[in-house]
Design a protein around this motif. Sequence first.
Motif, PDB file in Angstrom:
ATOM      1  N   MET B  34       0.350  -0.921   0.246  1.00  0.00           N
ATOM      2  CA  MET B  34      -0.005   0.013   0.304  1.00  0.00           C
ATOM      3  C   MET B  34       0.665   1.181   0.091  1.00  0.00           C
ATOM      4  O   MET B  34       0.439   2.348  -0.417  1.00  0.00           O
ATOM      5  CB  MET B  34      -1.392   0.274   1.348  1.00  0.00           C
ATOM      6  CG  MET B  34      -1.945   0.926   1.306  1.00  0.00           C
ATOM      7  SD  MET B  34      -2.942   1.289  -0.156  1.00  0.00           S
ATOM      8  CE  MET B  34      -3.938  -0.207  -0.121  1.00  0.00           C
ATOM      9  N   ALA B  35       2.444   1.103   0.741  1.00  0.00           N
ATOM     10  CA  ALA B  35       2.796   2.198   0.696  1.00  0.00           C
ATOM     11  C   ALA B  35       2.885   2.795  -0.635  1.00  0.00           C
ATOM     12  O   ALA B  35       3.618   3.544  -0.857  1.00  0.00           O
ATOM     13  CB  ALA B  35       3.301   2.134   1.592  1.00  0.00           C
ATOM     14  N   LEU B  38       0.944   3.720  -2.756  1.00  0.00           N
ATOM     15  CA  LEU B  38      -0.040   5.739  -2.992  1.00  0.00           C
ATOM     16  C   LEU B  38       0.782   6.387  -2.764  1.00  0.00           C
ATOM     17  O   LEU B  38       0.532   7.419  -3.224  1.00  0.00           O
ATOM     18  CB  LEU B  38      -0.168   5.702  -1.215  1.00  0.00           C
ATOM     19  CG  LEU B  38      -1.569   4.632  -0.783  1.00  0.00           C
ATOM     20  CD1 LEU B  38      -1.999   5.104   0.536  1.00  0.00           C
ATOM     21  CD2 LEU B  38      -2.363   5.341  -2.562  1.00  0.00           C
ATOM     22  N   THR B  39       2.442   5.857  -2.916  1.00  0.00           N
ATOM     23  CA  THR B  39       4.085   7.009  -3.389  1.00  0.00           C
ATOM     24  C   THR B  39       3.438   7.135  -4.600  1.00  0.00           C
ATOM     25  O   THR B  39       4.047   8.668  -5.474  1.00  0.00           O
ATOM     26  CB  THR B  39       4.606   6.154  -2.569  1.00  0.00           C
ATOM     27  OG1 THR B  39       4.942   6.454  -1.665  1.00  0.00           O
ATOM     28  CG2 THR B  39       5.762   7.139  -2.948  1.00  0.00           C
ATOM     29  N   LEU B  42       0.901   9.290  -5.970  1.00  0.00           N
ATOM     30  CA  LEU B  42       0.479  10.502  -4.658  1.00  0.00           C
ATOM     31  C   LEU B  42       1.978  11.847  -5.702  1.00  0.00           C
ATOM     32  O   LEU B  42       1.938  12.190  -5.453  1.00  0.00           O
ATOM     33  CB  LEU B  42       0.313  10.658  -3.782  1.00  0.00           C
ATOM     34  CG  LEU B  42      -0.762   9.847  -3.589  1.00  0.00           C
ATOM     35  CD1 LEU B  42      -1.101   9.544  -1.641  1.00  0.00           C
ATOM     36  CD2 LEU B  42      -2.290  10.935  -3.930  1.00  0.00           C
ATOM     37  N   ASP B  43       2.944  10.316  -5.366  1.00  0.00           N
ATOM     38  CA  ASP B  43       4.251  11.885  -5.816  1.00  0.00           C
ATOM     39  C   ASP B  43       5.038  11.859  -7.462  1.00  0.00           C
ATOM     40  O   ASP B  43       4.436  11.058  -7.612  1.00  0.00           O
ATOM     41  CB  ASP B  43       5.128  11.206  -5.130  1.00  0.00           C
ATOM     42  CG  ASP B  43       5.431  11.090  -3.374  1.00  0.00           C
ATOM     43  OD1 ASP B  43       4.538  11.757  -2.379  1.00  0.00           O
ATOM     44  OD2 ASP B  43       6.553  10.193  -2.503  1.00  0.00           O
ATOM     45  N   ARG B  55      12.873   5.483  -0.448  1.00  0.00           N
ATOM     46  CA  ARG B  55      11.917   6.129   0.356  1.00  0.00           C
ATOM     47  C   ARG B  55      11.019   5.419   1.267  1.00  0.00           C
ATOM     48  O   ARG B  55      10.955   6.113   2.329  1.00  0.00           O
ATOM     49  CB  ARG B  55      11.012   6.708  -1.214  1.00  0.00           C
ATOM     50  CG  ARG B  55       9.637   7.136  -0.334  1.00  0.00           C
ATOM     51  CD  ARG B  55       9.086   8.875  -0.879  1.00  0.00           C
ATOM     52  NE  ARG B  55       8.170   9.148  -1.134  1.00  0.00           N
ATOM     53  CZ  ARG B  55       7.884   9.797   0.000  1.00  0.00           C
ATOM     54  NH1 ARG B  55       8.091   9.631   1.338  1.00  0.00           N
ATOM     55  NH2 ARG B  55       5.976  10.421   0.222  1.00  0.00           N
ATOM     56  N   LEU B  56      11.187   4.345   1.162  1.00  0.00           N
ATOM     57  CA  LEU B  56      10.562   3.098   2.162  1.00  0.00           C
ATOM     58  C   LEU B  56      11.882   3.020   3.271  1.00  0.00           C
ATOM     59  O   LEU B  56      11.077   2.073   4.188  1.00  0.00           O
ATOM     60  CB  LEU B  56       8.838   2.637   1.325  1.00  0.00           C
ATOM     61  CG  LEU B  56       8.431   2.648   0.572  1.00  0.00           C
ATOM     62  CD1 LEU B  56       7.469   2.338  -0.132  1.00  0.00           C
ATOM     63  CD2 LEU B  56       7.589   4.038   1.260  1.00  0.00           C
TER      64      LEU B  56
END
Lengths: 116, 116
Positions: B34-35, B38-39, B42-43, B55-56
Amino acid sequence: MSVILRPSQALRLWQRVSVAEVRAEAHDLSLRQMAILLTVYLDPPPHTVRGLAARLGVTKPVVTRALDTMGAMKLLSRHRDEKDRRNVLVRRTVEGALYVERFGDGIIAAAAGLPM
Amino acid sequence: MSVILRPSQALRLWQRVSVAEVRAEAHDLSLRQMAILLTVYLDPPPHTVRGLAARLGVTKPVVTRALDTMGAMKLLSRHRDEKDRRNVLVRRTVEGALYVERFGDGIIAAAAGLPM
DNA sequence: ATTGAACGGTACGGTTCCGAAACGATCGGA
DNA sequence: TCCGATCGTTTCGGAACCGTACCGTTCAAT
């Protein structure tokens, strides 16, 4: 007084919390585990295995395994119901309450910094 | 205008969305997946495997496997960067955009019904 | 042309989870 | 005292994921 979120805010909020959780690698709970944990902490007791399974629409072994895992993490505890010894009651723990509280703080922090 | 949430509201929001997702069993994405999803949505692009891993704060194979899984679900797609053929660019898909949009709607609906 | 760095992917052994089915323990009514 | 129903747990084979290490390709500088 309901909380009003716009689409971009809602998704951004979820992203921020998810990324922060992944980065923190605190416990790496699955979505199912998180749903069980929050239900135990937010819904009124008592919580039985069957009740939780019905609440989430999953099978009993799923709940049993989630309780095994989160029990080992000390996030929840199991106790036999003395009134009806067939039942197992799921209860909160101090560590679990602390974890949930911090998780909530993370959500609030992510929401507070949300662009309009 | 930031979004203000109280602790009980924040946790209740997360519970409602989690339980709804588990019950819907739409895709059963992990927190990491999910992370990543969404990244990407959205990014601002471009998104590379290495960039997402950094990033994670996870390793490359984690991202590769997540892209395998979510690629099979048609939520994301991979493309070679023609400018630098070492890179793989992760892009959105129509199905993925739809899924993310609906997920956002679920968050909004859960937030709207939140008790004060 | 060669070399070293950077990139994404793969192989490996081990762990965890899955759903379906069977299990033992317990309760309550006949 | 049975005996069916209701608990939670365990077992089974199979699938997905993990981190570490290594591999092949591509780029850029020598």
